[in-house]
Design a protein around this motif. Structure first.
Motif, mmCIF file in Angstrom:
data_model
loop_
_atom_site.group_PDB
_atom_site.id
_atom_site.type_symbol
_atom_site.label_atom_id
_atom_site.label_comp_id
_atom_site.label_asym_id
_atom_site.label_seq_id
_atom_site.Cartn_x
_atom_site.Cartn_y
_atom_site.Cartn_z
ATOM 1 N N THR A 146 33.239 28.057 26.828
ATOM 2 C CA THR A 146 33.038 29.626 27.319
ATOM 3 C C THR A 146 32.553 29.354 28.971
ATOM 4 O O THR A 146 32.973 30.267 29.715
ATOM 5 N N GLU A 147 31.939 28.473 29.293
ATOM 6 C CA GLU A 147 31.671 28.123 30.698
ATOM 7 C C GLU A 147 32.595 27.770 31.611
ATOM 8 O O GLU A 147 32.794 28.319 32.448
ATOM 9 N N LYS A 150 34.429 31.254 32.003
ATOM 10 C CA LYS A 150 33.670 32.025 32.976
ATOM 11 C C LYS A 150 33.863 31.512 34.574
ATOM 12 O O LYS A 150 34.285 32.339 35.093
ATOM 13 N N LYS A 151 34.301 30.322 34.598
ATOM 14 C CA LYS A 151 34.603 29.850 36.175
ATOM 15 C C LYS A 151 35.822 30.082 36.277
ATOM 16 O O LYS A 151 36.281 30.322 37.455
ATOM 17 N N GLN A 153 37.747 32.825 35.348
ATOM 18 C CA GLN A 153 37.820 34.102 36.000
ATOM 19 C C GLN A 153 37.723 34.505 37.454
ATOM 20 O O GLN A 153 36.741 33.841 37.960
ATOM 21 N N LYS A 155 36.680 36.302 40.834
ATOM 22 C CA LYS A 155 35.531 37.211 41.233
ATOM 23 C C LYS A 155 35.960 38.584 41.323
ATOM 24 O O LYS A 155 36.991 38.986 41.977
ATOM 25 N N GLY A 178 27.188 38.531 37.361
ATOM 26 C CA GLY A 178 28.052 37.703 36.352
ATOM 27 C C GLY A 178 27.303 37.929 34.931
ATOM 28 O O GLY A 178 27.412 36.896 34.154
ATOM 29 N N ALA A 180 26.667 38.087 30.886
ATOM 30 C CA ALA A 180 27.701 38.150 29.940
ATOM 31 C C ALA A 180 26.962 38.688 28.710
ATOM 32 O O ALA A 180 25.811 38.525 28.627
#
Length: 452
Positions: A146-147, A150-151, A153, A155, A178, A180
């Motif tokens: 998941t982390e 996120k990184k 994606q 901005k 950010g 979630a």
């Protein structure tokens, strides 16, 4: 648990070992006579001498403790309670030896057996522990994925047209920071945390289950007692408790230099190699000195009462330069000399390396053997001592007693064992018949270095 396999390079000097630290070796030291009859029935109590305490019935045949040379029953030297943490089996190690003078220095006069008994309650505990561990690893993997997502994606631009058309007027703030959406815990997490205890810890119910397992084991041992058993009639030494202590290597003594004296560092470098160890090639050629024995004596003198060295998967401490030492620590061949001017070639010192692959494989599962433990000379002194007659010695008396034992001049009037050390090598897989009733017996490989 055995440590990870490492290449152990032999050095005939402790100068290359770190000082002022504890090693991974557990030392077994005598701790007084066993006088409690209940303790003598408890296989979970390691001891020196006495009659064996078995984990289960039926008892093994007496032939397990019979000398392969004179066919006479042998006395028990030591019994070790040594279960493996990740194994469902209760585990004990027994070492018998023949004291007849005609059997000394003969193969088969020292024998070691391993008994395994399947512990159903502990096996269930291991399964629960493994399930919690897998659930925790899965949850950590999900969190990491998941982390990473996120990184990965891109901005978003808060001033872009799409951002202004968000249905939530407060959505801009959540995009900037950010935020979630919270995720529901998965079934693995719920299952792992149901008992309220982290991985590796026990809940109250599991603790009660383990207590029940201990009670069941104690009851099994009581039923496996030697009453009305032919083992009870066999000869035995007086029993002593065997306590455990970590091996500690003290710092080297400081050399006092008289005031005004100077020390030339080149003198010390000339006598040692650049790495601080003695040059093996010239050092081994010294006459009338067994440097392996000298190293053994020095290492043992740090704790002279030791009767056992235990390090499953570790490296044995050789007693002397003999065929057993050459088998376990073979000297590598010398590098080939050049055809021209071989006398001017500088050859590096050859280092002996512990070679467990020289040992025979387990005959049951064909797994390699690993070093487990070795019996030390002081054990003979303890076995010679009548129960209750053992006394505490000063450091000086203990060192003198160790030297007498190593030189074969210990107390007289006892049995005729004259070995220097007995090394026990066990199956790396700790193989068993995997049965829930009764126990599994496996004879392990023994190498004996005799007192010359």
């Amino acid at each position: 648990m055995p440590p990870a396999d490492v290449e152990d390079t032999w050095s005939d000097s402790d100068d290359e070992l770190e000082a002022d630290h504890e090693t991974s070796v557990d030392l077994g030291v005598p701790d007084g006579p066993v006088e409690d009859a209940a303790v003598l029935l408890d296989a979970a109590v390691s001891r020196i001498g006495g009659h064996p305490t078995f984990l289960s019935t039926p008892h093994p045949p007496i032939s397990h403790a019979t000398c392969n040379n004179c066919a006479q029953p042998m006395e028990l030297l030591i019994e070790i309670w040594c279960p493996l943490e990740e194994s469902p089996n209760d585990r004990a190690l027994y070492v018998w030896a023949c004291a007849n003078g005609s059997c000394q220095r003969k193969e088969g006069s020292v024998r070691a057996w391993r008994e395994l008994r399947f512990n159903k309650k502990y096996a269930e505990k291991l399964e629960r522990k493994l399930a919690r561990r897998k659930a925790k690893e899965l949850e950590e993997a999900k969190a990491a994925a998941t982390e990473a997502a996120k990184k990965a994606q891109p901005k978003s631009n808060p001033f872009a047209l799409g951002a202004m058309s968000a249905p939530n007027p407060f959505g801009l703030g959540s995009q900037v920071f950010g935020g979630a959406a919270p995720t529901e815990p998965g079934p693995e997490t719920e299952s792992a945390d149901r008992d309220g205890s982290p991985d590796g810890e026990e809940s109250e119910s599991e603790s009660d289950t383990e207590d029940d397992a201990d009670d069941a084991l104690a009851a099994e041992m009581q039923s496996a007692s030697l009453e009305d058993s032919p083992w009870k009639a066999l000869p035995a030494y007086s029993p002593f408790y065997l306590s455990t202590a970590s091996e500690y290597l003290p710092p080297p003594p400081k050399v006092k230099v008289p005031a005004g004296a100077t020390v030339d560092p080149d003198d010390d470098k000339a006598s040692k190699g650049k790495d601080g160890g003695w040059d093996m090639e010239g050092y081994e050629n010294s006459l009338d000195i067994d440097h392996v024995f000298e190293r053994f004596t020095k290492r043992v003198s740090y704790e002279g009462e030791q009767c056992l060295r235990y390090e499953l998967g570790g490296t044995p401490l050789p007693f002397a330069s003999d065929k057993v030492f050459d088998q376990l620590f073979p000297l590598p061949p010398a590098p080939p000399l050049p055809v021209t001017k071989p006398g001017f070639m500088v050859t590096p010192p050859r280092k002996r390396t512990y070679a467990p692959d020289a040992l025979p494989l387990c005959p049951h599962c064909q797994a390699p053997r690993v070093f487990e433990c070795q019996l030390m000379p002081n054990l003979i002194n303890v076995l010679r001592t009548p129960s209750g007659a053992q006394k505490k010695l000063t450091d000086e008396e203990r060192r003198a007693e160790v030297l007498r034992a190593l030189k074969g001049s210990g107390s007289s009037g006892g049995k005729g064992m004259d070995w220097g050390t007995c090394m026990v090598f066990s199956c790396k897989k700790d193989c068993s018949a995997e049965k829930e009733e009764g126990s599994t017996w496996r004879e392990e490989f023994v190498l004996v270095q005799w007192d010359e």
